[in-house]
Design an enzyme around this catalytic site. Structure first.
Site, PDB file in Angstrom:
ATOM      1  N   TYR A 125      -4.319   8.025  -7.141  1.00  0.00           N
ATOM      2  CA  TYR A 125      -3.343   7.114  -6.501  1.00  0.00           C
ATOM      3  C   TYR A 125      -3.884   6.668  -5.140  1.00  0.00           C
ATOM      4  O   TYR A 125      -3.857   5.483  -4.814  1.00  0.00           O
ATOM      5  CB  TYR A 125      -1.993   7.816  -6.354  1.00  0.00           C
ATOM      6  N   SER A 130       0.886  -1.151   0.000  1.00  0.00           N
ATOM      7  CA  SER A 130       0.000   0.000   0.000  1.00  0.00           C
ATOM      8  C   SER A 130       0.926   1.203   0.000  1.00  0.00           C
ATOM      9  O   SER A 130       1.906   1.249  -0.760  1.00  0.00           O
ATOM     10  CB  SER A 130      -0.898  -0.064   1.240  1.00  0.00           C
ATOM     11  N   LYS A 189      -4.697   2.894  -3.470  1.00  0.00           N
ATOM     12  CA  LYS A 189      -4.081   2.362  -2.245  1.00  0.00           C
ATOM     13  C   LYS A 189      -5.114   2.172  -1.130  1.00  0.00           C
ATOM     14  O   LYS A 189      -4.998   1.230  -0.342  1.00  0.00           O
ATOM     15  CB  LYS A 189      -2.922   3.254  -1.796  1.00  0.00           C
TER      16      LYS A 189
HETATM   17  N1  LIG Z   1       8.889   4.770  -3.393  1.00  0.00           N
HETATM   18  C1  LIG Z   1       8.011   5.289  -2.601  1.00  0.00           C
HETATM   19  O1  LIG Z   1       8.219   6.369  -2.055  1.00  0.00           O
HETATM   20  C2  LIG Z   1       6.743   4.551  -2.316  1.00  0.00           C
HETATM   21  C3  LIG Z   1       5.953   4.979  -1.238  1.00  0.00           C
HETATM   22  C4  LIG Z   1       4.788   4.289  -0.945  1.00  0.00           C
HETATM   23  C5  LIG Z   1       4.431   3.191  -1.695  1.00  0.00           C
HETATM   24  N2  LIG Z   1       5.219   2.782  -2.740  1.00  0.00           N
HETATM   25  C6  LIG Z   1       4.786   1.589  -3.501  1.00  0.00           C
HETATM   26  O2  LIG Z   1       5.891   0.714  -3.620  1.00  0.00           O
HETATM   27  C7  LIG Z   1       5.647  -0.171  -4.709  1.00  0.00           C
HETATM   28  C8  LIG Z   1       6.916  -0.365  -5.519  1.00  0.00           C
HETATM   29  O3  LIG Z   1       7.243   0.851  -6.158  1.00  0.00           O
HETATM   30  P1  LIG Z   1       8.701   1.466  -6.064  1.00  0.00           P
HETATM   31  O4  LIG Z   1       8.638   2.583  -5.118  1.00  0.00           O
HETATM   32  O5  LIG Z   1       9.709   0.419  -5.855  1.00  0.00           O
HETATM   33  O6  LIG Z   1       8.827   2.123  -7.533  1.00  0.00           O
HETATM   34  P2  LIG Z   1       9.622   1.666  -8.840  1.00  0.00           P
HETATM   35  O7  LIG Z   1      11.090   1.657  -8.577  1.00  0.00           O
HETATM   36  O8  LIG Z   1       9.116   2.546  -9.910  1.00  0.00           O
HETATM   37  O9  LIG Z   1       9.157   0.169  -9.089  1.00  0.00           O
HETATM   38  C9  LIG Z   1       7.886  -0.135  -9.611  1.00  0.00           C
HETATM   39  C10 LIG Z   1       7.947  -1.567 -10.126  1.00  0.00           C
HETATM   40  O10 LIG Z   1       6.618  -1.934 -10.580  1.00  0.00           O
HETATM   41  C11 LIG Z   1       6.779  -2.534 -11.860  1.00  0.00           C
HETATM   42  N3  LIG Z   1       5.565  -2.480 -12.646  1.00  0.00           N
HETATM   43  C12 LIG Z   1       4.903  -1.384 -13.113  1.00  0.00           C
HETATM   44  N4  LIG Z   1       3.816  -1.778 -13.819  1.00  0.00           N
HETATM   45  C13 LIG Z   1       3.812  -3.135 -13.806  1.00  0.00           C
HETATM   46  C14 LIG Z   1       2.953  -4.134 -14.342  1.00  0.00           C
HETATM   47  N5  LIG Z   1       1.863  -3.820 -15.085  1.00  0.00           N
HETATM   48  N6  LIG Z   1       3.245  -5.444 -14.106  1.00  0.00           N
HETATM   49  C15 LIG Z   1       4.336  -5.786 -13.377  1.00  0.00           C
HETATM   50  N7  LIG Z   1       5.197  -4.892 -12.865  1.00  0.00           N
HETATM   51  C16 LIG Z   1       4.922  -3.585 -13.068  1.00  0.00           C
HETATM   52  C17 LIG Z   1       7.929  -1.783 -12.503  1.00  0.00           C
HETATM   53  O11 LIG Z   1       8.414  -2.535 -13.600  1.00  0.00           O
HETATM   54  P3  LIG Z   1       8.968  -1.870 -14.970  1.00  0.00           P
HETATM   55  O12 LIG Z   1      10.461  -1.732 -14.794  1.00  0.00           O
HETATM   56  O13 LIG Z   1       8.600  -2.870 -16.024  1.00  0.00           O
HETATM   57  O14 LIG Z   1       8.288  -0.540 -15.146  1.00  0.00           O
HETATM   58  C18 LIG Z   1       8.884  -1.724 -11.326  1.00  0.00           C
HETATM   59  O15 LIG Z   1       9.558  -2.950 -11.177  1.00  0.00           O
HETATM   60  C19 LIG Z   1       4.490   0.424  -5.482  1.00  0.00           C
HETATM   61  O16 LIG Z   1       3.316  -0.329  -5.214  1.00  0.00           O
HETATM   62  C20 LIG Z   1       4.368   1.826  -4.933  1.00  0.00           C
HETATM   63  O17 LIG Z   1       3.060   2.339  -5.035  1.00  0.00           O
HETATM   64  C21 LIG Z   1       6.339   3.453  -3.076  1.00  0.00           C
END
Ligand SMILES: NC(=O)c1ccc[n+]([C@@H]2O[C@H](COP(=O)([O-])OP(=O)(O)OC[C@H]3O[C@@H](n4cnc5c(N)ncnc54)[C@H](OP(=O)(O)O)[C@@H]3O)[C@@H](O)[C@H]2O)c1
Length: 280
Positions: free
Chosen positions: A150, A136, A154
């Site tokens: 967004y 989330s 979530k």
């Molecule tokens: N970073 C933050 O500050 C933060 C805070 C709160 C929550 N989150 C949550 O953390 C989670 C991971 O994100 P992250 O922060 O690590 O960002 P990230 O580095 O952009 O990673 C996102 C990942 O999701 C993959 N993805 C996107 N669309 C997809 C699909 N249709 N099928 C399979 N994989 C897909 C991307 O793959 P590709 O390389 O193919 O695009 C990438 O591996 C997300 O759910 C995000 O909402 C992040």
């Protein structure tokens, strides 16, 4: 040592990459690292001694989902932990957001997570054990301008997870919600579309969107530390919480939001209860 099979979605970058890197080095883990493009997973090769498989998975593609589950079971027999990490963002005011893009985000963040969770539940029920970790966000508990859709994804993940947790708790299946604040991943950069406000009434929100774009990869949260915490909680905590805020801002904001809601609900208690029919 009995090994547990972990499936992680979205392991190309960010939390998913940190999780896969950490899990690949644990003696008790068989790792199914998935990504839309598995060529991005060569960073795992140095850790692979037969305990890692890399599989193509777009979480919105049901054929991919079935194939990942079948491949995992034929190779490792069990599915012990699913981490629904894959997710994207979208910045734009409610009025000016592109709804096709908002719907696409729901497909990934909500329906992709639903697809994967439904696909593993039969196996986990038969095993009478399993853990589903759903990413989330602090944005699943508290809301900020320009992120309405967004938040919609979530908050949906939160509600679905909370209800599912009640349904499966007697089957020894656990659900863990991860609620991070800002972490150094690709999320605020390439993984979030951004629409700057055109309408003069919303100009004040341009800065927030630009600050997020420019702040990408400078956030306080360390995804490698998050990976360790998640592994440790799932592996060693018999009383796994349903919700785990990660990062100081996430923790402070969650506490503030719940205290504010609690105070308001208490103040409104008499008014709220007055809406029922008189008890017979
Ligand atoms: N970073 C933050 O500050 C933060 C805070 C709160 C929550 N989150 C949550 O953390 C989670 C991971 O994100 P992250 O922060 O690590 O960002 P990230 O580095 O952009 O990673 C996102 C990942 O999701 C993959 N993805 C996107 N669309 C997809 C699909 N249709 N099928 C399979 N994989 C897909 C991307 O793959 P590709 O390389 O193919 O695009 C990438 O591996 C997300 O759910 C995000 O909402 C992040």
């Amino acid at each position: 040592m009995s090994k547990k099979t972990w499936i992680v979605t979205g392991t190309s970058t960010g939390f998913g990459k940190s999780l896969a890197t950490y899990l690949a080095q644990q003696k008790d883990v068989n790792l199914v690292a998935t990504a839309r493009n598995t060529q991005k997973l060569s960073y795992l090769d140095q850790f692979d001694h037969g305990q890692i498989i890399k599989l193509t998975l777009d979480v919105t593609n049901e054929n991919d989902v079935v194939s990942v589950i079948n491949n995992t079971k034929s190779r490792f027999k069990t599915i012990d932990v699913l981490i629904n990490n894959a997710g994207i963002g979208y910045f734009g005011t409610f009025e000016e957001s592109n709804l096709a893009d908002a719907r696409s985000m729901f497909e990934v963040n909500v329906w992709g997570l639903v697809n994967m969770s439904r696909a593993v539940l039969k196996t986990m029920r038969e095993q009478k054990s399993g853990t589903i970790v759903n990413f989330s966000s602090i944005g699943g508990l508290a809301s900020f301008p320009t992120l309405s859709f967004y938040h919609g994804t979530k908050y949906a993940v939160e509600g679905i997870s909370e209800s599912l947790a009640e349904e499966v708790k007697d089957l020894n299946i656990k659900i863990l919600l991860i609620e991070p604040s800002g972490f150094r991943t690709d999320w605020a950069g390439r993984s979030s579309k951004k629409v700057l406000p055109d309408i003069p009434d919303y100009q004040q929100f341009s800065k927030f969107i630009e600050d997020n774009e420019n702040g990408a990869h400078h956030e306080p949260g360390d995804p490698n530390k998050a990976a360790q915490i998640i592994y440790d909680q799932v592996t060693n905590n018999p009383n796994l919480p349903l919700r785990l805020p990660l990062g100081k801002y996430a923790s402070d904001t969650a506490i503030e939001k719940y205290e504010k809601n609690l105070n308001s609900f208490k103040e409104l208690h008499n008014l709220s209860t007055s809406a029922d029919s008189p008890e017979k």
